[in-house]
Design a protein around this motif. Structure first.
Motif, PDB file in Angstrom:
ATOM      1  N   ASP A   1      18.550   3.873   0.948  1.00  0.00           N
ATOM      2  CA  ASP A   1      18.879   2.891   1.971  1.00  0.00           C
ATOM      3  C   ASP A   1      17.853   1.779   2.105  1.00  0.00           C
ATOM      4  OD1 ASP A   1      21.348   4.020   2.956  1.00  0.00           O
ATOM      5  OD2 ASP A   1      20.146   5.668   3.740  1.00  0.00           O
ATOM      6  N   PHE A   2      16.668   1.975   1.570  1.00  0.00           N
ATOM      7  CA  PHE A   2      15.642   0.943   1.660  1.00  0.00           C
ATOM      8  C   PHE A   2      14.648   1.128   0.522  1.00  0.00           C
ATOM      9  CE2 PHE A   2      14.318   4.540   4.217  1.00  0.00           C
ATOM     10  CZ  PHE A   2      13.001   4.745   3.846  1.00  0.00           C
ATOM     11  N   VAL A   3      13.854   0.091   0.285  1.00  0.00           N
ATOM     12  CA  VAL A   3      12.871   0.105  -0.798  1.00  0.00           C
ATOM     13  C   VAL A   3      11.495  -0.152  -0.197  1.00  0.00           C
ATOM     14  CG1 VAL A   3      12.128  -0.956  -2.961  1.00  0.00           C
ATOM     15  CG2 VAL A   3      14.566  -0.722  -2.470  1.00  0.00           C
ATOM     16  N   THR A   4      10.539   0.738  -0.451  1.00  0.00           N
ATOM     17  CA  THR A   4       9.176   0.557   0.021  1.00  0.00           C
ATOM     18  C   THR A   4       8.330  -0.103  -1.063  1.00  0.00           C
ATOM     19  OG1 THR A   4       8.552   2.759  -0.724  1.00  0.00           O
ATOM     20  CG2 THR A   4       9.358   2.552   1.541  1.00  0.00           C
ATOM     21  N   ALA A   5       7.128  -0.536  -0.693  1.00  0.00           N
ATOM     22  CA  ALA A   5       6.276  -1.267  -1.628  1.00  0.00           C
ATOM     23  C   ALA A   5       6.041  -0.530  -2.946  1.00  0.00           C
ATOM     24  CB  ALA A   5       4.942  -1.603  -0.948  1.00  0.00           C
ATOM     25  N   PRO A   6       5.766   0.782  -2.955  1.00  0.00           N
ATOM     26  CA  PRO A   6       5.556   1.463  -4.237  1.00  0.00           C
ATOM     27  C   PRO A   6       6.776   1.427  -5.141  1.00  0.00           C
ATOM     28  CG  PRO A   6       4.762   2.813  -2.425  1.00  0.00           C
ATOM     29  CD  PRO A   6       5.520   1.684  -1.814  1.00  0.00           C
ATOM     30  N   GLU A   7       7.981   1.363  -4.541  1.00  0.00           N
ATOM     31  CA  GLU A   7       9.202   1.307  -5.333  1.00  0.00           C
ATOM     32  C   GLU A   7       9.459  -0.099  -5.866  1.00  0.00           C
ATOM     33  OE1 GLU A   7      10.797   4.092  -5.888  1.00  0.00           O
ATOM     34  OE2 GLU A   7       9.791   5.354  -4.411  1.00  0.00           O
ATOM     35  N   ILE A   8       8.828  -1.085  -5.263  1.00  0.00           N
ATOM     36  CA  ILE A   8       9.003  -2.467  -5.705  1.00  0.00           C
ATOM     37  C   ILE A   8       8.222  -2.731  -6.978  1.00  0.00           C
ATOM     38  CG2 ILE A   8       8.487  -4.892  -5.101  1.00  0.00           C
ATOM     39  CD1 ILE A   8       9.061  -4.096  -2.177  1.00  0.00           C
ATOM     40  N   SER A   9       6.978  -2.245  -7.032  1.00  0.00           N
ATOM     41  CA  SER A   9       6.134  -2.484  -8.203  1.00  0.00           C
ATOM     42  C   SER A   9       4.997  -1.481  -8.265  1.00  0.00           C
ATOM     43  CB  SER A   9       5.544  -3.900  -8.163  1.00  0.00           C
ATOM     44  OG  SER A   9       4.571  -4.075  -9.170  1.00  0.00           O
ATOM     45  N   GLN A  10       4.640  -1.099  -9.475  1.00  0.00           N
ATOM     46  CA  GLN A  10       3.498  -0.205  -9.685  1.00  0.00           C
ATOM     47  C   GLN A  10       2.199  -0.845  -9.241  1.00  0.00           C
ATOM     48  OE1 GLN A  10       4.020  -0.439 -14.097  1.00  0.00           O
ATOM     49  NE2 GLN A  10       1.801  -0.784 -14.145  1.00  0.00           N
ATOM     50  N   MET A  11       2.170  -2.170  -9.138  1.00  0.00           N
ATOM     51  CA  MET A  11       0.935  -2.869  -8.797  1.00  0.00           C
ATOM     52  C   MET A  11       0.428  -2.487  -7.417  1.00  0.00           C
ATOM     53  SD  MET A  11       1.568  -6.721 -10.297  1.00  0.00           S
ATOM     54  CE  MET A  11       3.046  -7.004  -9.298  1.00  0.00           C
ATOM     55  N   PHE A  12       1.343  -2.210  -6.500  1.00  0.00           N
ATOM     56  CA  PHE A  12       0.933  -1.847  -5.144  1.00  0.00           C
ATOM     57  C   PHE A  12       0.076  -0.587  -5.169  1.00  0.00           C
ATOM     58  CE2 PHE A  12       1.626   0.421  -1.116  1.00  0.00           C
ATOM     59  CZ  PHE A  12       1.251  -0.561  -0.212  1.00  0.00           C
ATOM     60  N   GLY A  13       0.573   0.456  -5.803  1.00  0.00           N
ATOM     61  CA  GLY A  13      -0.172   1.710  -5.884  1.00  0.00           C
ATOM     62  C   GLY A  13      -1.463   1.577  -6.659  1.00  0.00           C
ATOM     63  N   GLU A  14      -1.446   0.741  -7.681  1.00  0.00           N
ATOM     64  CA  GLU A  14      -2.660   0.541  -8.475  1.00  0.00           C
ATOM     65  C   GLU A  14      -3.764  -0.079  -7.622  1.00  0.00           C
ATOM     66  OE1 GLU A  14      -0.458  -0.153 -12.810  1.00  0.00           O
ATOM     67  OE2 GLU A  14      -1.169  -1.865 -11.633  1.00  0.00           O
ATOM     68  N   MET A  15      -3.419  -1.068  -6.798  1.00  0.00           N
ATOM     69  CA  MET A  15      -4.422  -1.702  -5.946  1.00  0.00           C
ATOM     70  C   MET A  15      -4.947  -0.717  -4.895  1.00  0.00           C
ATOM     71  SD  MET A  15      -4.675  -4.778  -7.181  1.00  0.00           S
ATOM     72  CE  MET A  15      -4.285  -4.076  -8.793  1.00  0.00           C
ATOM     73  N   ILE A  16      -4.046   0.071  -4.316  1.00  0.00           N
ATOM     74  CA  ILE A  16      -4.448   1.082  -3.335  1.00  0.00           C
ATOM     75  C   ILE A  16      -5.402   2.078  -3.983  1.00  0.00           C
ATOM     76  CG2 ILE A  16      -3.650   3.029  -1.934  1.00  0.00           C
ATOM     77  CD1 ILE A  16      -2.890   0.405  -0.672  1.00  0.00           C
TER      78      ILE A  16
END
Length: 354
Positions: free
Chosen positions: A47-62
């Motif tokens: 039903d929705f998309v969170t930042a980690p599902e949008i791009s691997q870059m988010f998790g990499e920066m975290i």
């Protein structure tokens, strides 16, 4: 089988109107009808998309921010690498991939996931196969050792109570019945000592929201960080002090009425970052920083350019759109905020330095 709507209507007939927090908890976590207990809510099929599902870059920066904080604190071993509300496990998987070359980080990390949904635990176990994650159902079970923690879109899903100002008192918003169907209503005006500070910035008729579950979770996290060392990153949408009705329901990537088909839609509210920071004492906290600013400070644009060099056509267009969605002020860049927590007199997490 009765629907959750039928169950709630029967309960209200027998017991009277229910608080918003009770309604949200039932919709999200009912054992057989709850949103998180019965379906995969994340990604394009959810039903929705969170930042980690949008791009691997988010998790990499975290991951790189947490790993640098670990190094800055002397690389303690062992330590807890924790996530609150890990979704499908995508964010933790990206964190682990990004930190694979940080000497000693993986060997010292004990992956701990705070997750109430059995269905999501199964998905997390599949995503993190071979990583030996451990799960806790109570935040109090967070190990007594250094903890480096991420909470992304966790606090927005905690049940909240809503109050409408009436003179020097407050009327609580409730879910009751109207013509046999679920409907919103207001309880009688009553004093609410815990909301006394909100009399200074509200007028009659204004609505404010209170998340009773926020402080207990953060107080445990803050205790572990203060006592043993570590750091936490909180990423969520909201702002300083709640004002107005921010309850929203999402189904099939579209907004819907929160009272329609209980248990079939995600329910969230904006996070009150003043309450969040108050609950973090005695940790040192960063400024409330827009997500876009945080990610840019960590070098997401350079990472995006590196990845883009290997892409063509639709894949490249999707990648560019993902970078924009995560960072642009008119998308997630300003709506989502980031707060970092560290022990007193300790370097702040990278990306959140003042």
């Amino acid at each position: 089988m009765k629907s959750l709507s039928d169950i709630l209507i029967t309960q209200i007939r027998n017991e009277g109107p229910m608080r918003m927090s009770e309604y949200m908890a039932a919709c999200l976590l009912h054992p057989t009808h709850g949103y998180y207990t019965t379906r995969p809510p994340f990604g394009t099929k959810g039903d929705f998309v969170t930042a980690p599902e949008i791009s691997q870059m988010f998790g990499e920066m975290i991951g790189l921010s947490l790993a640098q904080a670990w190094l800055d604190q002397g690389a303690p071993a062992p330590f807890t690498l924790a996530e609150l509300g890990p979704g499908r496990g995508t964010l933790m998987a990206d964190i682990l991939r990004a930190t694979a070359r940080v000497p000693g980080f993986h060997a010292a990390a004990q992956i701990t996931l705070y997750e109430a949904s059995g269905a999501l635990r199964t998905e997390q176990a599949s995503t993190l196969a071979g990583q030996d994650p451990q799960w806790i159902e109570r935040i109090e079970d967070l190990p007594e050792q250094p903890v480096f923690l991420i909470a992304n879109e966790f606090f927005d899903a905690l049940p909240i109570r809503q109050f409408v100002r009436d003179g020097d008192g407050w009327r609580e918003r409730q879910v009751g019945l109207e013509n046999g169907a679920l409907a919103f209503g207001l309880g009688p005006a009553q004093p609410q000592p815990a909301l006394a500070h909100r009399l200074e910035d509200t007028r009659d008729g204004d609505m404010i929201e209170d998340s009773a579950g926020l402080a207990p979770v953060l107080s445990v996290v803050a205790d572990r960080i203060t006592t043993h060392g570590g750091a936490a990153l909180v990423v969520d949408y909201g702002d300083w002090r709640s004002l107005g009705d921010t309850l929203q329901a999402v189904r099939d990537h579209r907004a819907t009425d929160p009272l329609d088909t209980p248990g079939a839609a995600d329910l969230t509210t904006h996070v009150d970052f003043e309450a969040l920071i108050t609950a973090c004492a005695p940790c040192t906290h960063s400024r409330v920083t827009p997500q876009g600013v945080f990610l840019e400070r960590l070098g997401i644009t350079a990472r995006a350019q590196t990845l883009a060099a290997k892409l063509r056509g639709e894949a490249l267009e999707s990648h560019i759109a993902a970078h924009r969605r995560l960072t642009h002020p008119q998308e997630m860049g300003n709506l989502f905020k980031v707060v970092g927590l560290v022990p007193a007199d300790t370097a702040m997490l990278p990306g959140l330095e003042t």
